[in-house]
Motif scaffolding. Structure first.
Motif, PDB file in Angstrom:
ATOM      1  N   ASN A 201       0.826  -1.208   0.000  1.00  0.00           N
ATOM      2  CA  ASN A 201       0.000   0.000   0.000  1.00  0.00           C
ATOM      3  C   ASN A 201       0.861   1.258   0.000  1.00  0.00           C
ATOM      4  O   ASN A 201       0.518   2.255  -0.651  1.00  0.00           O
ATOM      5  CB  ASN A 201      -0.933  -0.011   1.215  1.00  0.00           C
ATOM      6  CG  ASN A 201      -2.157  -0.887   1.009  1.00  0.00           C
ATOM      7  OD1 ASN A 201      -3.215  -0.416   0.604  1.00  0.00           O
ATOM      8  ND2 ASN A 201      -2.020  -2.177   1.280  1.00  0.00           N
ATOM      9  N   GLU A 205       1.294   4.467  -2.996  1.00  0.00           N
ATOM     10  CA  GLU A 205       1.394   5.904  -2.759  1.00  0.00           C
ATOM     11  C   GLU A 205       2.641   6.483  -3.415  1.00  0.00           C
ATOM     12  O   GLU A 205       2.613   7.573  -3.998  1.00  0.00           O
ATOM     13  CB  GLU A 205       1.418   6.182  -1.251  1.00  0.00           C
ATOM     14  CG  GLU A 205       0.123   5.794  -0.530  1.00  0.00           C
ATOM     15  CD  GLU A 205       0.191   6.050   0.958  1.00  0.00           C
ATOM     16  OE1 GLU A 205       1.239   6.567   1.431  1.00  0.00           O
ATOM     17  OE2 GLU A 205      -0.780   5.730   1.666  1.00  0.00           O
ATOM     18  N   THR A 238      -5.214   4.917  -5.291  1.00  0.00           N
ATOM     19  CA  THR A 238      -4.096   5.428  -4.502  1.00  0.00           C
ATOM     20  C   THR A 238      -2.891   5.723  -5.379  1.00  0.00           C
ATOM     21  O   THR A 238      -2.193   6.717  -5.194  1.00  0.00           O
ATOM     22  CB  THR A 238      -3.705   4.412  -3.407  1.00  0.00           C
ATOM     23  OG1 THR A 238      -4.828   4.173  -2.561  1.00  0.00           O
ATOM     24  CG2 THR A 238      -2.534   4.909  -2.581  1.00  0.00           C
TER      25      THR A 238
END
Length: 306
Positions: A201, A205, A238
């Motif tokens: 994750n 980003e 994202t």
């Protein structure tokens, strides 16, 4: 079962890999073979203009921290880290030598395109995605720079478990393989050796701020991860990639020991699932290749130029 590093090398040799230096490898792919015979090109040629017969498929390391169900490599055989790492310069030199050696083997084919064969000795593209996780090689930024010095484009495919490295590299195109919409499916599909879901994750980003052309790559496995298109869309948002590739799992190589033929979705199933992801993202289906069972999504289709 864990086998020692030399056993890994021996196995790879049997399956057409040419080892380069201490811990790198190169292998010709199906589409290079087809391109030399004018029998078709990789979908990357269609999507991004890559000349298949002038593309190198290589890895700077045989190490990987995933054990993905769909991987066609021999993930059951685990490599050990080398005692010392080869320099980027040595890897590039060794890879180019081995690639030329591989290409020279096509010289006696009567159905080969002679002009393409000559061009293949001067590769223009390198896919750093053959086997292993490239971000585990500690000098990956320098390796990419060395290929760029030779005026070659670089495609780096990573599983996203090392966000710090992803932030440091500047390839021509950066792929992150995202093969699950949530942590539980990730554990099942990718078999991580460590709890790296949060690090993936973080990498999404980091990708959002990358200067490279970016793509999320999803391998779809029927009965495993072809679920929750909204979950995939949330993660993709994202990263804000330029492209999203959704590709069917292909029943090839060592993956046949882990998955059945029924795990391979049809091209239409990939199209249908891709449409759901696209709608959740406000992306558009830009292109597809039925031969490879892959669909390309883009946020700005008008900027897409084959």
């Amino acid at each position: 079962m864990t086998l020692r590093y030399e056993s890994t090398r021996e196995l790879l040799k049997k399956h057409g890999y040419h080892l380069a230096g201490t811990h790198s490898a190169v292998k010709t792919c199906l589409w290079l073979n087809k391109s030399l015979r004018n029998e078709g090109s990789c979908y990357k040629s269609r999507f991004y203009g890559i000349a298949s017969h002038r593309c190198i498929q290589m890895t700077p390391t045989l190490l990987c921290n995933h054990r993905c169900l769909h991987c066609w490599r021999a993930i059951e055989v685990q490599a050990e880290a080398p005692e010392s790492w080869d320099s980027p310069e040595d890897i590039v030199d060794s890879i180019l030598i081995e690639q030329r050696r591989l290409v020279s083997g096509y010289g006696g084919s009567e159905i080969m395109d002679k002009a393409k064969w000559k061009e293949a000795f001067a590769p223009k593209h390198v896919a750093i995605s053959l086997s292993g996780e490239p971000t585990l090689y500690p000098y990956l930024p320098g390796l990419i720079d060395e290929f760029h010095k030779k005026e070659m484009t670089t495609f780096v495919v990573t599983n996203g478990t090392n966000p710090e490295v992803i932030g440091d590299i500047r390839p021509t195109q950066l792929y992150i393989s995202l093969n699950a919409p949530d942590k539980e499916i990730y554990k099942r599909a990718c078999g991580p050796l460590d709890d790296t879901w949060e690090r993936i994750n973080q990498s999404l980003e980091v990708m959002r701020d990358s200067r490279a052309r970016t793509a999320i790559r999803i391998t779809l496995i029927r009965g495993v991860n072809m679920v929750d298109p909204d979950g995939f869309a949330h993660l993709i948002e994202t990263a804000e990639p330029d492209y999203v590739e959704l590709k069917a799992y292909m029943h090839l190589g060592f993956s046949r020991k882990r998955l059945s033929l029924d795990s391979m979705p049809s091209h239409q199933e990939v199209m249908d699932f891709s449409q759901k992801v696209a709608e959740a993202l406000d992306y558009r289906i830009t292109d597809d290749s039925e031969a490879s069972r892959v669909v390309l999504l883009s946020l700005n289709p008008e900027c897409y130029d084959k």
